[in-house]
Scaffold this active site. Structure first.
Site, PDB file in Angstrom:
ATOM      1  N   LYS A 269       0.858  -1.187   0.000  1.00 23.94           N
ATOM      2  CA  LYS A 269       0.000   0.000   0.000  1.00 23.94           C
ATOM      3  C   LYS A 269       0.893   1.235   0.000  1.00 23.94           C
ATOM      4  O   LYS A 269       1.718   1.411   0.905  1.00 23.94           O
ATOM      5  CB  LYS A 269      -0.898   0.002   1.235  1.00 23.94           C
ATOM      6  CG  LYS A 269      -1.708   1.280   1.422  1.00 23.94           C
ATOM      7  CD  LYS A 269      -2.421   1.287   2.773  1.00 23.94           C
ATOM      8  CE  LYS A 269      -3.032   2.646   3.066  1.00 23.94           C
ATOM      9  NZ  LYS A 269      -3.625   2.719   4.425  1.00 23.94           N
ATOM     10  N   ASP A 274      -2.056  10.530   3.447  1.00 22.85           N
ATOM     11  CA  ASP A 274      -3.458  10.184   3.668  1.00 22.85           C
ATOM     12  C   ASP A 274      -4.103  11.221   4.573  1.00 22.85           C
ATOM     13  O   ASP A 274      -3.978  11.173   5.793  1.00 22.85           O
ATOM     14  CB  ASP A 274      -3.570   8.793   4.295  1.00 22.85           C
ATOM     15  CG  ASP A 274      -5.027   8.410   4.564  1.00 22.85           C
ATOM     16  OD1 ASP A 274      -5.921   9.021   3.939  1.00 22.85           O
ATOM     17  OD2 ASP A 274      -5.249   7.518   5.396  1.00 22.85           O
ATOM     18  N   LYS A 281      -9.101  13.496   8.511  1.00 24.04           N
ATOM     19  CA  LYS A 281      -8.557  13.109   9.804  1.00 24.04           C
ATOM     20  C   LYS A 281      -8.419  14.332  10.717  1.00 24.04           C
ATOM     21  O   LYS A 281      -8.351  15.469  10.247  1.00 24.04           O
ATOM     22  CB  LYS A 281      -7.168  12.481   9.619  1.00 24.04           C
ATOM     23  CG  LYS A 281      -7.166  11.144   8.900  1.00 24.04           C
ATOM     24  CD  LYS A 281      -5.730  10.655   8.710  1.00 24.04           C
ATOM     25  CE  LYS A 281      -5.688   9.312   8.004  1.00 24.04           C
ATOM     26  NZ  LYS A 281      -6.166   8.215   8.862  1.00 24.04           N
ATOM     27  N   ASP A 292       1.822   6.452   5.625  1.00 25.67           N
ATOM     28  CA  ASP A 292       0.793   5.537   5.132  1.00 25.67           C
ATOM     29  C   ASP A 292       1.252   4.790   3.879  1.00 25.67           C
ATOM     30  O   ASP A 292       0.524   3.971   3.341  1.00 25.67           O
ATOM     31  CB  ASP A 292      -0.511   6.290   4.850  1.00 25.67           C
ATOM     32  CG  ASP A 292      -1.732   5.397   5.045  1.00 25.67           C
ATOM     33  OD1 ASP A 292      -1.632   4.412   5.793  1.00 25.67           O
ATOM     34  OD2 ASP A 292      -2.781   5.686   4.438  1.00 25.67           O
ATOM     35  N   ASP A 351     -11.721   7.524   4.408  1.00 24.43           N
ATOM     36  CA  ASP A 351     -10.462   7.249   5.089  1.00 24.43           C
ATOM     37  C   ASP A 351     -10.164   5.750   5.158  1.00 24.43           C
ATOM     38  O   ASP A 351      -9.093   5.364   5.623  1.00 24.43           O
ATOM     39  CB  ASP A 351     -10.486   7.841   6.512  1.00 24.43           C
ATOM     40  CG  ASP A 351      -9.117   7.902   7.154  1.00 24.43           C
ATOM     41  OD1 ASP A 351      -8.121   7.935   6.401  1.00 24.43           O
ATOM     42  OD2 ASP A 351      -9.038   7.905   8.395  1.00 24.43           O
ATOM     43  N   GLU A 353      -9.315   3.982   2.681  1.00 22.45           N
ATOM     44  CA  GLU A 353      -8.930   4.044   1.272  1.00 22.45           C
ATOM     45  C   GLU A 353      -7.890   3.005   0.879  1.00 22.45           C
ATOM     46  O   GLU A 353      -7.788   2.631  -0.289  1.00 22.45           O
ATOM     47  CB  GLU A 353      -8.400   5.456   0.949  1.00 22.45           C
ATOM     48  CG  GLU A 353      -6.938   5.728   1.271  1.00 22.45           C
ATOM     49  CD  GLU A 353      -6.553   5.526   2.727  1.00 22.45           C
ATOM     50  OE1 GLU A 353      -5.421   5.096   2.988  1.00 22.45           O
ATOM     51  OE2 GLU A 353      -7.389   5.809   3.615  1.00 22.45           O
ATOM     52  N   ARG A 355      -7.675  -0.163   1.434  1.00 20.16           N
ATOM     53  CA  ARG A 355      -8.260  -1.392   0.882  1.00 20.16           C
ATOM     54  C   ARG A 355      -8.805  -1.170  -0.525  1.00 20.16           C
ATOM     55  O   ARG A 355      -8.908  -2.117  -1.303  1.00 20.16           O
ATOM     56  CB  ARG A 355      -9.361  -1.893   1.827  1.00 20.16           C
ATOM     57  CG  ARG A 355     -10.546  -0.974   1.990  1.00 20.16           C
ATOM     58  CD  ARG A 355     -11.300  -1.200   3.286  1.00 20.16           C
ATOM     59  NE  ARG A 355     -10.557  -0.739   4.444  1.00 20.16           N
ATOM     60  CZ  ARG A 355     -10.965  -0.914   5.706  1.00 20.16           C
ATOM     61  NH1 ARG A 355     -12.097  -1.548   5.963  1.00 20.16           N
ATOM     62  NH2 ARG A 355     -10.240  -0.449   6.704  1.00 20.16           N
TER      63      ARG A 355
END
Length: 504
Positions: A269, A274, A281, A292, A351, A353, A355
Site C-alpha cells: 500500500k 493520507d 482526519k 501511510d 479514510d 482508502e 483497501r
C-alpha cells in the site's frame, strides 16, 4: 561500513578496540575471562571496584590493558545471563556500535557474537549483529542544511567466531545481514521522506532506478489512463481527489532458473499522504500520515534485499501509489464504485482508502500467476489497538503460508501474530446499495479490513500483513522502523533454502 569475520584470541587482536560482554553481577563472559587472565586480573580488579556492574547497556572503556595488542577494550553490560535474549543481544550490539562511533574507534573486533543466545547459532548472531549495527547508525539528515557527524566514525567491524569452521557461515551471515540492512535503510528513507518529495511519481522513479542498477529486474509503471482502461474504479476513486497522479508500480525479478516459475508476489500500500479525504482526519499528528506508504516502503526494501542476495527465486513487487486528498473531485461517503474484479463497493468512509487501492492491485497481479501473494499495508488503527507496536497483524487464506511467515518473523525478530479470518466477520461488510461496503464498523476492524481484501484474492494463496502499529514510531523518536523488510526477506530466504535442500 565494512564487516568481516575472523577467529582468534582477544589478546592478539591489533585493533583500535575489542568489545567484551559482562553479565550481572560483574561476571565476565568466557572471552572476557580469557583476556583477564592474560592481563593478570587487570579487568576483574576494575570490576571489583564497582566501575561496572554488568547491567544491560552499561559501558566502560579501558585503555592500555596489559599484555594486549589493542588500543582499547570496551566492556558492555549484558544484564543477567539467564535472561539474555534475542532482543537483549541486539540492544547491546546497538549500544556497542553507538559507543564505538562516539569514542573515535574507527575499527573494532567484536566478541559479543560469541555470547550464548538461547536457540540461536553463529549465523543468526552475526547476521543480526550486522542488522543491529547498521540500524543503530541510521540517520535521516539529507534534508538538513547542517548535519552532525562523528569526527572519527566507525568504519570497520570484525566479528569473532569460535572456530575456523564458522568463518564461511559468518561470511554468509554478513552478506544476508548487509542485504537486509540495505533494504531496511531504503524502506526507512522512503517512509521518512516528506510527502511533497515522496509522491507516487517519486516511488515510480525509485523503481526505475532499481531496474537500472540490477540485473534480471524489469520495471512497469501503470499510469492513471492505464488504470481507467483496466476498470480500476476503486483505485481511481482514491486518487481522483489529488493533483498528484497515481501510479501502479511493478518490479519483476527473474532469479529462478525457470523464468516461467510462478513468482512470490509482494504487494504494498503506497498512500504517500493520507488526509482521510472528505472523511478528513484530525489535524493532530496528521504529519505522520506520510507513513501511510509504509507497506510500499517495506516491499521496496524486501525486493532490494532479495535482488542484492541474488536469491534463486522469481519475485514480483506491486506498489499501489496514490495520495488521498479532499477536493472538488474527491470521492464522497455514499459513492458506489466498481472494482477491476467487477464487484461494486459502497464507500462509507473515504479514510478507509487503503483497501480500495489494494483490492484492484490484488486483482491485477493475478496476471502473473503468482505462487503466493503477500500484501503489506498500514491498513487499520484497530491493529494498533489490538497488537500495539510490537507485532504485525497477519491474516491469511492459506495455513501453510501463514505458518511460514510466522516462523520467518521469529527468525528475523520481526514478529507477526495471526488473527482469524472467519466467514462470520464477512457479514459486517454487508450494505443495501452495493456488493460490499468499504467499512465493517468499529468491532474487529483489522479483521473486517482483511475480509474485504479476501474477496479479491480467491484465485491464489494470500496473506495480509497489517503494519499500522509497527511501520513507524511517533513522539520524540519519530521515524520509520523499516519493518517488515526483515520478515519478508527471511521468508524468501527460507523458501530458497528449502528449494536447495530439496534439490540436493
Amino acid at each position: 561500513m565494512e564487516f568481516h569475520v575472523k577467529s582468534g584470541s582477544p589478546e592478539k587482536q591489533r585493533s583500535a578496540c575489542i568489545v567484551i560482554g559482562v553479565f550481572e553481577p560483574r561476571k565476565l563472559s568466557p572471552v572476557g575471562e580469557q583476556l583477564d587472565q592474560v592481563s593478570d586480573g587487570y579487568i576483574s580488579n576494575i570490576l571489583r571496584r564497582g566501575d561496572l556492574e554488568g547491567k544491560a547497556g552499561q559501558v566502560l572503556l579501558l585503555h592500555n590493558v596489559p599484555n594486549t595488542l589493542c588500543d582499547r577494550v570496551l566492556l558492555i553490560g549484558c544484564g543477567k545471563e539467564r535472561d539474555f535474549s534475542e532482543s537483549q543481544y541486539k540492544r547491546i550490539i546497538s549500544k556497542a556500535i553507538s559507543t564505538l562511533n562516539d569514542t573515535g574507534s574507527m575499527e573494532a573486533v567484536c566478541f559479543l557474537s560469541e555470547l550464548n543466545v538461547k536457540g540461536r547459532d553463529t549465523h543468526w548472531k552475526v547476521k543480526h549483529a550486522v542488522e543491529a549495527a547498521q540500524s543503530s547508525l541510521y540517520t535521516f539528515d539529507q534534508l538538513k542544511s547542517k548535519t552532525d557527524t562523528a569526527r572519527r566514525p566507525l568504519r570497520k567491524l570484525v566479528f569473532n567466531v569460535t572456530t575456523r569452521r564458522d568463518l564461511t557461515i559468518g561470511e554468509q551471515a554478513i552478506a544476508e545481514g548487509q542485504a537486509v540492512a540495505e533494504g531496511v535503510k531504503l524502506a526507512k528513507d522512503l517512509a521518512n521522506m516528506p510527502p511533497n518529495i515522496c509522491h507516487p511519481t517519486y516511488l515510480a522513479e525509485q523503481a526505475e532506478k532499481i531496474a537500472d542498477d540490477y540485473d534480471k529486474v524489469n520495471v512497469e509503471i501503470l499510469e492513471e489512463s492505464d488504470m481507467l482502461e483496466l476498470g480500476m474504479g476503486a483505485f481511481m476513486a482514491v486518487a481522483q481527489g489529488s493533483a498528484q497522479p497515481a501510479k501502479l508500480v511493478i518490479l519483476n525479478y527473474n532469479g529462478a532458473e525457470d523464468k516461467d516459475e510462478s513468482p512470490i508476489t509482494l504487494v504494498g500500500k503506497g498512500l504517500t499522504f493520507d488526509s482521510g479525504g472528505i472523511s478528513i482526519k484530525p489535524s493532530e499528528s496528521m504529519d505522520e500520515m506520510k507513513y501511510d506508504m509504509g507497506g510500499a516502503a517495506g516491499v521496496f526494501g524486501a525486493f532490494l534485499a532479495i535482488v542484492q542476495l541474488k536469491l534463486p527465486v522469481n519475485v514480483v513487487m506491486a506498489v499501489a501509489a496514490a495520495e488521498n486528498m479532499p477536493g472538488g473531485h474527491a470521492c464522497r461517503p455514499g459513492d458506489v464504485v466498481t472494482s477491476m474484479s467487477g464487484q461494486t463497493i459502497e464507500i462509507l468512509n473515504t479514510d478507509a482508502e487503503g483497501r480500495l487501492v489494494l483490492c484492484d492491485t490484488l486483482t491485477y497481479i493475478d496476471k502473473f500467476n503468482p505462487d503466493v501473494v503477500i500484501d503489506v499495508a498500514t491498513l487499520t488503527g484497530a491493529c494498533v489497538i489490538a497488537l500495539g507496536a510490537h507485532a504485525t497483524g497477519l491474516l491469511s487464506n492459506h495455513n501453510p503460508l501463514a505458518h511460514d511467515l510466522l516462523n520467518a518473523g521469529e527468525t528475523a525478530d520481526d514478529r507477526a501474530w495471526r488473527l482469524p479470518l472467519w466467514d462470520e466477520y464477512q457479514e459486517q461488510l454487508n450494505t443495501n446499495f452495493a456488493d460490499m461496503a468499504n467499512l465493517g464498523g468499529r468491532p474487529a476492524g483489522t479483521i473486517t479490513a482483511a475480509c474485504f481484501l479476501s474477496r479479491f484474492t480467491k484465485k491464489y494463496q494470500w496473506a495480509h500483513l497489517d503494519i499500522a502499529g509497527t511501520a513507524w514510531r511517533g513522539g520524540k523518536d519519530k521515524g520509520a522502523t523499516g519493518r517488515p523488510v526483515s520478515l519478508l526477506t527471511q521468508y524468501v530466504i527460507d523458501r530458497a533454502n528449502a528449494r536447495a535442500s530439496k534439490d540436493a
